[in-house]
Design a protein around this motif. Sequence first.
Motif, short mmCIF file in Angstrom:
data_model
loop_
_atom_site.label_atom_id
_atom_site.label_comp_id
_atom_site.label_asym_id
_atom_site.label_seq_id
_atom_site.Cartn_x
_atom_site.Cartn_y
_atom_site.Cartn_z
N PHE A 84 0.83 -1.19 0.00
CA PHE A 84 0.00 0.00 0.00
C PHE A 84 0.87 1.24 0.00
CE2 PHE A 84 -3.22 -2.88 1.76
CZ PHE A 84 -4.30 -2.52 0.97
N TYR A 85 0.70 2.08 -0.97
CA TYR A 85 1.30 3.40 -0.95
C TYR A 85 0.58 4.21 -2.03
CZ TYR A 85 4.70 6.89 0.37
OH TYR A 85 5.27 8.01 0.87
N PRO A 86 0.33 5.49 -1.80
CA PRO A 86 -0.50 6.23 -2.76
C PRO A 86 0.15 6.42 -4.13
CG PRO A 86 -0.42 7.38 -0.64
CD PRO A 86 0.59 6.28 -0.58
N ASP A 87 1.46 6.15 -4.25
CA ASP A 87 2.06 6.28 -5.59
C ASP A 87 1.73 5.06 -6.46
OD1 ASP A 87 3.69 4.32 -4.53
OD2 ASP A 87 5.58 5.38 -4.85
N LEU A 88 1.03 4.10 -5.86
CA LEU A 88 0.69 2.86 -6.56
C LEU A 88 -0.83 2.76 -6.62
CD1 LEU A 88 2.67 0.75 -7.56
CD2 LEU A 88 2.41 -0.45 -5.42
#
Lengths: 478, 351
Positions: free
Chosen positions: A82-86
């Motif tokens: 989970f990470y917002p760049d993904l």
Amino acid sequence: MKYEVVIGLEVHVELATESKLFCSCGAKFGADPNENVCPACAGMPGMLPVANKKAVELGIAAALVTNSRVTPVITFDKKNYFYPDLPTGYQNTQWLAPICRDGYVDIETQAGQKRINLKQIHIEEDAGKLVHSHGVSLADYNRGGVPLVEIVSQPDFRSAEEVIVYLEKLRTLLSFAGVSDCRMQEGSMRCDVNLSVREAGSDILGTRTEMKNMNSLKAIVRAIAFETERHINALETGSEELVQETRRWDDSIGESFAMREKENATDYRYFPNPEIMPIQISEQWIDAVRASLPETAHDKFSRMTKELSVSESDAKIITGSKNLADIFDALTKNGVLAKDAASWIVTELLSMETQENKSSDDIKINTDKFAALILLVNKKEISRTVAKKVFALLYAEDVDPIDYVKQNNLGMVSDAALLDGIVASVLAENPDSVGQYRGGNEKVVGFLMGKIMGKTAGKADPGVVREMLMNGLAAASE
Amino acid sequence: MKFMMQDCIMAAGEICTAGSKMLRGFRAPFSAAVFERCESAGMEFAGLIPSDEFGIDGLFDQSDAVDASVTAVLEDKCDAVLCNDVFGKLRRQAASNGLIYIRPVYGTVSRFGLIPAVSSMDQVGVLCRSLEDGLAVLSAISGHDSRDGTSLPQEAYSYNADNTRAVTVGLADHPAVTINQTDHIKTANAELKYFGVMPQVLYILGAAEISNNTTRYDGVKFGFRAEDARGLEDVYLRSRSEGFGQDAKLASVVGCMVLSKEHYEPLYHKSMQIRRLIKEYYDGLLEKFDVIALPANLGGNDKYAQSALYALPLLCGYASVALPHNDSGVQFICKRGNENAMFSLAREVLT
């Protein structure tokens, strides 16, 4: 005690495709935020990945130039985090069946030749970029889904020098093969450095730390030096316990920092992507890619020095940069002699690079106009002095040399009557110099040449002027 | 002809939530391939029908209430519903309510625009009242789509029940399956293996893929975000805690576990190996028989045990049709290429 540093590299290189790995969005650097984004690379449900054939071919090319063994059937896997760049919460990568394995790259250092072995190369998609400012975080998914290859070496490096030479060699190999433009400053080539230290002579590896996303050679050298010292210090004094972890290199401070423990405890839950069918890579396909590979830097160097009588030093500089080599090819294609093309690139073009503090890969020039300019000099239509001035304008403002010379009346002056008059007047105005020449000082010839050329605004044919001047001086000496 | 779709299949501009609060208010930015194909075949779209969250027929809820899609056909709101039946609820309920559920071979119908649940098993199927209507819809939606990398290359398919050649049927040894021999139908008992392990394989692989297919619902870009969440971790945790229902959460937890480093080999990887064994065995069996016949319902409330009946076409990508027959209904399964033989058998059983 003597210590030895052991380094392995993971080099990420963005592939030079027009479109992304699994959708038709553009993959070029420099677009406005979220300009190159579609429902697929934004992670919308219902979109399905369709693999980009060109990306696979560039992966095969990367395999070929690194002497790797291409995998007959490749697959893609999902790597979850989970990470917002993904935008999807997972990255498409190759875990079980990467594009190739077991390659090597030979490097040349002060100590001699050395072989760096590669574990594997795999194709994967890049993540997006987060911009943090004023307490908010903005996501730009332009880079999300852009194809890249990760080149994983064995822990074969023993010094920063070897690392740098290897990275430069990789950049040359991959950029000449058209795999990537390998621009570190634009992030299209990045490097994770895995480093450990052990007693010299030991065959047991020490505790390894990883520094991610390094994108400058200078920073890599500094980071390796810092981290090596930290490890040695820890081993000698026991001042800290070395743990296997990911560290962030802060180049402005010149130190590495441990990332939060949580970031080190990730289980990526890899598994085969059921939405992407396995891709068969036949021998015929590999052969076709091999046949379509452009000339390597090594072959180009041989051809330049052996067949085109370019000096070794010029050829080395030009084949050190894909961009310069492309400019060289464009000039010779436009009818410029290889030797002239090389010397103009190395002396004139690279002086612009030094002035502007640019790298050889960034320098840009209109090669049609550049060729026209060199040909004007060769045909004696302008003097070298004029040519240098026009070159500066061509480089800075993209002026057309032929038009510019015509409009500003800069054509070479070889009108004998006109030049005769100027030579006579310069001799008359500098009786001291004429006297010194008579006394045997030949250096004054250069001074007088300069005076004459100055009076013609550099437009005179220096050969003609020199002959006239020598005749004039001889007459005056009698 | 009127068609409806479960709300996990997208129609541009319509709110498609796949039955999840996590996708509350999500307006489809494009239409599914199957929607486009039905429209261009001149069928009338009569709306979306709520589905179970991401198609998960929950193990927590043992009530087996009649699905809204089944009700829509029974109440004559449309002639056919496009559905994605993964865990078997629609096949079971169709057969026991006098309806038909046709599931095509994996890869013959584009999954573009289907909100995924279990990608390796998801396949748009047709729930319908009459076999003829169902086959007309199936023929319309089948065919290659370059937007789906798993789509088979064949451009178009023509399905009917007009086959007249003899159909060989391998029967499950079960009292509910009583197919009579005719000139056209040759039956024999078939050795049906691996049914004991199929629920485990279905649920392990299903949970793994659901856990991954639902990671994009994180409260960041679209769909539901917990109102007062602050900071990244809070947005993730609160949005997903409040947005997902019990079954989606269970699937996520189980899925993450079976894919974790510790359990990947003994659970996920082993299941993939068993799936391959199952496929090898049934590919062989379906050389011997054109069709195999199973009950469509075992009775009782144990959905997990029942799922053995519905797992085979999913694990192997076969076509199947569930239809009323005796009390429990029957399910036919066939390989690609034998669909029309299977449909002719279905017609014979229906009449």
